[in-house]
Design an enzyme around this catalytic site. Structure first.
Site, PDB file in Angstrom:
ATOM      1  N   ASN A  24       0.863  -1.186   0.000  1.00 19.87           N
ATOM      2  CA  ASN A  24       0.000   0.000   0.000  1.00 19.87           C
ATOM      3  C   ASN A  24       0.898   1.234   0.000  1.00 19.87           C
ATOM      4  O   ASN A  24       1.509   1.559   1.014  1.00 19.87           O
ATOM      5  CB  ASN A  24      -0.902  -0.025   1.250  1.00 19.87           C
ATOM      6  N   TRP A  25       0.956   1.882  -1.140  1.00 19.46           N
ATOM      7  CA  TRP A  25       1.863   3.032  -1.287  1.00 19.46           C
ATOM      8  C   TRP A  25       1.290   4.335  -0.723  1.00 19.46           C
ATOM      9  O   TRP A  25       1.960   5.345  -0.730  1.00 19.46           O
ATOM     10  CB  TRP A  25       2.251   3.204  -2.753  1.00 19.46           C
ATOM     11  N   LYS A  26       0.015   4.297  -0.318  1.00 22.44           N
ATOM     12  CA  LYS A  26      -0.624   5.501   0.235  1.00 22.44           C
ATOM     13  C   LYS A  26      -0.380   6.699  -0.706  1.00 22.44           C
ATOM     14  O   LYS A  26      -0.320   6.509  -1.906  1.00 22.44           O
ATOM     15  CB  LYS A  26      -0.120   5.746   1.656  1.00 22.44           C
ATOM     16  N   HIS A  73      -9.775   1.614   5.115  1.00 23.33           N
ATOM     17  CA  HIS A  73      -8.491   1.869   5.790  1.00 23.33           C
ATOM     18  C   HIS A  73      -8.701   2.863   6.930  1.00 23.33           C
ATOM     19  O   HIS A  73      -9.465   3.819   6.795  1.00 23.33           O
ATOM     20  CB  HIS A  73      -7.458   2.398   4.794  1.00 23.33           C
ATOM     21  N   SER A  99       3.311  -1.621  10.408  1.00 23.03           N
ATOM     22  CA  SER A  99       4.759  -1.641  10.678  1.00 23.03           C
ATOM     23  C   SER A  99       5.460  -2.949  10.296  1.00 23.03           C
ATOM     24  O   SER A  99       6.457  -3.324  10.909  1.00 23.03           O
ATOM     25  CB  SER A  99       5.034  -1.339  12.154  1.00 23.03           C
ATOM     26  N   GLY A 144       2.579   2.711  11.023  1.00 21.08           N
ATOM     27  CA  GLY A 144       3.622   3.742  10.928  1.00 21.08           C
ATOM     28  C   GLY A 144       4.350   4.041  12.239  1.00 21.08           C
ATOM     29  O   GLY A 144       5.078   5.024  12.336  1.00 21.08           O
ATOM     30  N   GLY A 185       2.825  -0.996   4.327  1.00 14.53           N
ATOM     31  CA  GLY A 185       2.850   0.427   3.968  1.00 14.53           C
ATOM     32  C   GLY A 185       4.276   0.868   3.675  1.00 14.53           C
ATOM     33  O   GLY A 185       4.859   0.516   2.644  1.00 14.53           O
ATOM     34  N   GLY A 186       4.857   1.619   4.614  1.00 19.24           N
ATOM     35  CA  GLY A 186       6.181   2.233   4.435  1.00 19.24           C
ATOM     36  C   GLY A 186       7.219   1.337   3.779  1.00 19.24           C
ATOM     37  O   GLY A 186       7.857   1.733   2.789  1.00 19.24           O
ATOM     38  N   GLU A 245      -5.489  -4.334  10.849  1.00 19.09           N
ATOM     39  CA  GLU A 245      -4.466  -3.303  11.011  1.00 19.09           C
ATOM     40  C   GLU A 245      -4.762  -2.518  12.295  1.00 19.09           C
ATOM     41  O   GLU A 245      -5.566  -1.569  12.268  1.00 19.09           O
ATOM     42  CB  GLU A 245      -4.478  -2.337   9.828  1.00 19.09           C
TER      43      GLU A 245
HETATM   44  P1  13P Z   1       2.914   0.813   7.697  1.00 21.79           P
HETATM   45  O1  13P Z   1       3.435  -0.501   7.174  1.00 21.79           O
HETATM   46  O2  13P Z   1       3.658   1.996   7.150  1.00 21.79           O
HETATM   47  O3  13P Z   1       2.820   0.802   9.183  1.00 21.79           O
HETATM   48  O4  13P Z   1       1.436   0.991   7.135  1.00 21.79           O
HETATM   49  C1  13P Z   1       0.534  -0.046   7.282  1.00 21.79           C
HETATM   50  C2  13P Z   1      -0.679   0.264   6.506  1.00 21.79           C
HETATM   51  O5  13P Z   1      -1.420   1.180   6.834  1.00 21.79           O
HETATM   52  C3  13P Z   1      -0.950  -0.553   5.311  1.00 21.79           C
HETATM   53  O6  13P Z   1      -2.243  -0.351   4.847  1.00 21.79           O
END
Ligand code: 13P
Length: 246
Positions: free
Chosen positions: A11-13, A99, A207, A174, A228-229, A168
């Site tokens: 998920n690149w947000k 989300h 995370s 994050g 995510g990150g 999540e």
């Molecule tokens: P992180 O991996 O950056 O904590 O984000 C998780 C997330 O929100 C994936 O949808």
């Protein structure tokens, strides 16, 4: 070591631009190697990059998803929004719905439910996110929060729908923090217990990184990870996949 078919969803947000496409070459090469014959890589870039990601992944098995959709499946006067048909049209096969970053901005269970219905009509596979906040966890409300999110988010959704549920915990996104493995195991079992007929696939998100994957992969009931990150860095993303299987 696991032999299970696992899903690794990036998920690149709200990150990435046309230059980011070059960083995908490594992952494309990796996706063709034997190391990943038991899993599926799925990228969910921002809307602006869906089409280019789709072209980029034309000759490999990496799949594409979007990060959200409008609740209406029809075209209409909704300035700035995108419906699930449009997502399908540019190559998306998956969509993330519910989300916590959108729930925080006022997305209700009812809207989430409408979005899921519209995505089903467009034949998108749904990655339905649920999770408790830190306050809810501290107050011992995790199970009741998840139960409610599942009940209302999936209201009137056919029990036969092919669903991914991404657990999540909001406090984990994050922050570098992940749940205790015992807690996570129990929560995943609890989520599954809400489904009497077809059991959804369960993903963990929050995370996930190349260091903590050695703990996370020990949760047998998990079918994959929503990342995510760490997913924006191809090396880290590949490391997570490799370490899941080693
Ligand atoms: P992180 O991996 O950056 O904590 O984000 C998780 C997330 O929100 C994936 O949808």
């Amino acid at each position: 070591m696991t032999n299970k078919y696992m899903y690794f969803i990036a998920n690149w947000k709200m990150y990435g631009n046309t230059k980011s496409l070059n960083t995908l070459d490594k992952v494309i090469k990796f996706s063709k190697s034997k190391e990943i014959n038991k899993g599926r890589l799925i990228y969910c870039p921002p809307f602006t990059l869906l089409s280019s990601f789709s072209k980029k992944f034309q000759n490999c098995l990496i799949d594409i998803g979007a990060q959200n959709c409008h609740e209406s499946n029809d075209y209409g006067p909704h300035t700035g929004f995108i419906n699930s048909k449009m997502l399908k049209n540019v190559g998306a096969n998956y969509v993330i719905i519910g989300h916590s970053e959108n729930r925080e901005k006022g997305e209700t269970d009812k809207i989430i439910n409408q979005k899921i219905q519209s995505a089903i009509k467009a034949k998108l596979k749904i990655i339905f996110c649920i999770g408790e906040t830190l306050k809810q966890k501290k107050n011992g409300k995790t199970k009741s929060v998840l139960r409610k999110q599942i009940k209302y988010g999936l209201n009137k959704i056919s029990k036969k729908t092919n669903l991914f549920i991404a657990y999540e915990p909001v406090w984990s996104i994050g922050t570098g923090k992940i749940p205790k493995m015992k807690d996570l195991e129990q929560t995943v079992k609890f989520i599954k217990s809400n489904f009497k007929e077809k059991k959804p696939k369960i993903l963990y998100g929050g995370s996930v990184n190349p260091n903590n994957i050695k703990y996370l992969k020990t949760i047998k009931e998990l079918d994959g990870f929503l990342i995510g990150g760490a997913s924006q860095n191809s090396k880290k993303f590949i490391d997570i996949v490799k370490k899941t299987y080693n």
